[in-house]
Design an enzyme around this catalytic site. Structure first.
Site, mmCIF file in Angstrom:
data_model
loop_
_atom_site.group_PDB
_atom_site.id
_atom_site.type_symbol
_atom_site.label_atom_id
_atom_site.label_comp_id
_atom_site.label_asym_id
_atom_site.label_seq_id
_atom_site.Cartn_x
_atom_site.Cartn_y
_atom_site.Cartn_z
ATOM 1 N N TYR A 149 0.995 -1.291 -0.164
ATOM 2 C CA TYR A 149 0.089 0.068 0.031
ATOM 3 C C TYR A 149 0.909 1.366 0.008
ATOM 4 O O TYR A 149 1.849 1.326 -0.855
ATOM 5 C CB TYR A 149 -0.877 0.092 1.236
ATOM 6 C CG TYR A 149 -2.025 0.727 1.066
ATOM 7 C CD1 TYR A 149 -2.724 1.007 -0.070
ATOM 8 C CD2 TYR A 149 -2.401 1.892 2.048
ATOM 9 C CE1 TYR A 149 -4.109 1.747 -0.328
ATOM 10 C CE2 TYR A 149 -3.487 2.721 1.797
ATOM 11 C CZ TYR A 149 -4.171 2.546 0.798
ATOM 12 O OH TYR A 149 -5.376 3.439 0.418
ATOM 13 N N LYS A 194 -20.360 -19.725 -10.733
ATOM 14 C CA LYS A 194 -19.761 -19.348 -12.087
ATOM 15 C C LYS A 194 -18.399 -19.067 -11.841
ATOM 16 O O LYS A 194 -17.602 -19.634 -12.501
ATOM 17 C CB LYS A 194 -20.547 -18.170 -12.869
ATOM 18 C CG LYS A 194 -20.043 -18.225 -14.291
ATOM 19 C CD LYS A 194 -20.656 -19.452 -15.033
ATOM 20 C CE LYS A 194 -20.302 -19.369 -16.518
ATOM 21 N NZ LYS A 194 -21.605 -18.584 -17.254
#
Length: 759
Positions: A39, A94
């Protein structure tokens, strides 16, 4: 197929962590430095690089392997318009399929918006996040416009799977079904039941393959879509027929192909009987097809039948397509999924069904053998070859059609990367199997009445890896095989205790007593030993009547070790023998010894184990880099196993300088070369990645090898592989699966090939 109950389904989705997918970090995060890189402030640098060149987003972010599964929940499976949130379990499912079949990461996005324009703008707004967009469960006719616009306005692959997935899979099935029926695609009469997204996409793709528009009759809930009807939307108007018919019953007369994407019960036995010879029937309504499989077979013996169900032959399942289509598209950074790529997937699937089916596929479905024909003209969803066959075809088509931004030059390297990207490489297993098939040997399965041994014998025989010989009671073996639908044709069975084997037992007993008479084994004792399946099998190998041997699912390894030493004996250059396991992990292939024989090895035993392991790893065409493990590092402990290990290493450094080895060392220093080289710069493995681990005792080696497997850290394993006996006899673990036995059988064949060349 076992019936799925409501209770089981709800429990599956709710137990543990609710849902089916999660996000997992791919970079280190345990230190302050890691977090600073992940970060602020480290993240600023890739941000600035992407600002300068948007293409670098593929280098610094997950974009190139991230697909959005996006739906508004207006046409969820067979449930209809249940809303975006209610459709979320389907979208998660999916995502799971994308991951497990093609290694593609997914965010499922449920958009609560039915207005096509607003939906399009929403998807466009979030598209920079993704490398591809999989549209899902959006009702017709809105889905056509949504997909068309997004394909035009985005520069990443976009596909509405409900349309094109079914179209691609069923097109491959159609090509092969036509080949079986002997019909030409340009001549067939096609009847389509259903006029939704799937039906439209399927029919259009069939037409691109050669079906003539004038030979198509499409039906909806009101009957035949005819030019006489009014108020037809543009999609239906395209397919309107001029024929003077109004019902599906009329349409089916003289038809060659029926495609059902509607509902159960639409087709009757009489309709089927009115079709032409060798009718092709794709009854794809789920969960219940337009006509049941049993009813269709009863009505027409010559029917060529497919459904969307897994419990009948020829399942048209979208999972055969979308993971691999997106895989190929992502890997070349395609700007879209075009007709060339879809047709390439069709042909790849059709061709794959004609290839010899690996027995791993047969085993997965409980089948004995699968051959191209009426009962098999589309690949099985669990066929591991789909990843390479379809993805490579799609990637090549993307490059050839000019939509790829990242060409692939080395297709062999790409194929290898595909096979390895799922976490574990089976490259070694493939290489060994291919070699074994070139020179199959006679392999004795001593415990011939164990179901796993029988299955392994049948599969290795069918796969042409070896010529199996089962030892055991003939009647019992045949009964077990019959109960499990296993064909023993071509497999030799020897009842070692039968009177008919007296002459052979006598011969074996005389040879063994002559060989071991100075160790107290008399002829009478040796003859009695021949009633033992392992003694009998080993004597087959010893006399050359077999080339190698597999045992162990009943037998304890200590008993095997004693019998092997008596019958086979140790190699002249060693005083010990040992066992090695090969573990295939996400960090590569590792060789581990001694996992089964030497409980508390002293210095001499450790030296022999290291030598044997070095030679064994070389046998598998790998340069061994060996670490001898302990709880201490390089002489920190002066007693016990650390001292024995340091003495063994010292001996090997002085007398076997060809062996790359060091220790004793803790496992973290063995596997982390930066840590090892920084902390102990004098080590002789400098800059090398360790691939072979020698443990201080049997307990630690055995526990670690089993732990890695049972925690899922290791993929496919091979072993235990015996090292140090005079001839190639091998033993497996008591809990070994059929696949474990097959892998070890393959090793036994290779071992026999090498032994034969050294004679």
């Amino acid at each position: 197929m076992r019936k799925v109950t409501k209770e089981a389904a709800l429990l599956y989705h709710s137990k543990g962590k609710p849902g089916k997918i999660e996000v997992v970090p791919t970079k280190p995060y345990s230190t302050q430095t890691d977090l600073a890189l992940a970060y602020s402030p480290g993240v600023a640098d890739p941000c600035l690089e992407i600002e300068k060149d948007p293409e670098t987003a593929y280098d610094y972010t997950i974009k190139g392997n991230l697909v959005a599964v996006i739906s508004n929940g207006t046409a969820v499976l067979g449930l209809g318009d249940i809303g975006a949130l209610a459709g979320k379990p389907v979208m998660e499912g999916k995502g799971l399929l994308f991951k497990i079949f093609a290694g593609i990461d997914v965010f499922d996005i449920e958009v609560d918006e039915k207005d096509p324009e607003k939906f399009i703008q929403t998807v466009k707004a979030i598209s920079p996040t993704f490398g591809g967009i999989n549209l899902e469960d959006i009702k017709a006719p809105e889905c056509f416009e949504i997909e068309r616009r997004l394909k035009e306005e985005l520069d990443i692959p976009v596909m509405h799977d409900d349309q094109h997935g079914t179209a691609i899979i069923s097109s491959a099935a159609l090509l092969n079904a036509l080949e079986i029926s002997g019909k030409k695609i340009e001549d067939i009469q096609l009847v389509v039941s259903g006029a939704g997204a799937s039906a439209v996409a399927c029919t259009k793709l069939y037409m691109s393959l050669g079906v003539r528009k004038e030979n198509v009759v499409m039906c909806d809930s009101k009957g035949v879509i005819s030019s006489k009807r009014t108020n037809l939307d543009e999609q239906k108007k395209f397919f309107a027929t001029d024929r003077d018919i109004s019902t599906i019953t009329e349409a089916m007369k003289g038809a060659d192909v029926f495609l059902g994407l509607s509902k159960a019960g639409v087709v009757t036995a009489d309709m089927l009987k009115s079709m032409n010879d060798n009718p092709i029937v794709f009854a794809l309504a789920n969960p219940d097809p337009e006509i049941a499989y049993d009813d269709a077979i009863e009505a027409r013996a010559d029917v060529i039948f497919a459904t969307g169900r897994s419990d009948y032959p020829n399942q048209v399942n979208n999972v055969l397509g979308f993971p691999y289509i997106f895989r190929g598209a992502l890997d070349v950074r395609a700007r879209g999924i075009n007709e060339a790529m879809k047709l390439a997937a069709v042909k790849a699937l059709a061709n794959l069904a004609k290839e010899s089916v690996p027995d791993v596929v047969n085993a997965a479905y409980g089948l004995q053998r699968t051959v191209f024909g009426r009962d098999y003209f589309i690949p099985k969803p669990l066929d591991p070859r789909l990843l390479t066959a379809v993805s490579i075809a799609v990637a090549k088509a993307a490059i050839e059609s000019g939509v790829a931004r990242k060409p692939i030059d080395d297709w062999s390297a790409y194929e290898n990367r595909l096979t390895e990207m799922m976490g574990y490489s089976n490259k070694l297993v493939r290489q060994l199997t291919n070699l074994a098939k070139q020179h199959p040997k006679r392999i004795v399965f001593c415990e011939g009445n164990h179901i796993n041994m029988i299955k392994a014998a049948v599969l290795t025989k069918n796969e042409e890896i070896c010529f199996p010989i089962l030892i055991g009671n003939t009647e019992r073996i045949q009964r077990i095989a019959k109960e499990n639908n296993l064909n023993l044709e071509g497999i030799e069975i020897i009842n070692h205790r039968a009177l008919s084997e007296d002459a052979r037992r006598d011969k074996y007993a005389r040879l063994l007593s002559e060989k071991r008479q100075r160790q107290g084994i008399t002829y009478v004792e040796a003859f009695e030993k021949m009633n033992d399946r392992n003694y009998f099998g080993m004597m087959m190998v010893e006399t050359g009547e077999a080339d190698s041997l597999i045992t162990g699912v009943y037998s304890h390894y200590q008993e095997f070790a004693q019998k092997a030493i008596e019958v086979i004996g140790l190699r002249p250059d060693t005083k010990h023998f040992a066992a090695m396991h090969i573990l295939q992990t996400k960090k590569g292939t590792f060789f581990i010894a001694d996992t089964l024989i030497n409980r508390w090895p002293n210095t001499d035993a450790l030296v022999d184990i290291a030598k044997l392991t070095h030679n064994a790893v070389k046998f598998f065409n790998t340069d061994p880099v060996m670490a001898m493990l302990s709880f201490s590092n390089f002489g920190a402990e002066k007693d016990g196993s650390p001292y024995s290990i340091s003495q063994a290493v010292d001996y090997l450094h002085k007398n076997n300088q060809e062996i790359v080895i060091d220790g004793e060392m803790q496992v973290n220093f063995a596997l982390n070369k930066e840590l090892r080289d920084t902390t102990f710069p004098f080590n002789t493995l400098k800059d090398k990645d360790v691939n072979t681990l020698i443990f201080p005792n049997l307990s630690s080696a055995n526990v670690v090898s089993r732990l890695l497997v049972d925690l899922g850290i290791s993929g496919e394993t091979i072993g235990p592989i015996q090292m140090g006996l005079n001839k190639p006899v091998h033993f497996t673990d008591i809990e070994s699966s059929v696949r474990d036995i097959i892998n070890l059988t393959t090793v036994a064949v290779i071992d026999a090939i090498v032994y034969e060349t050294k004679k």
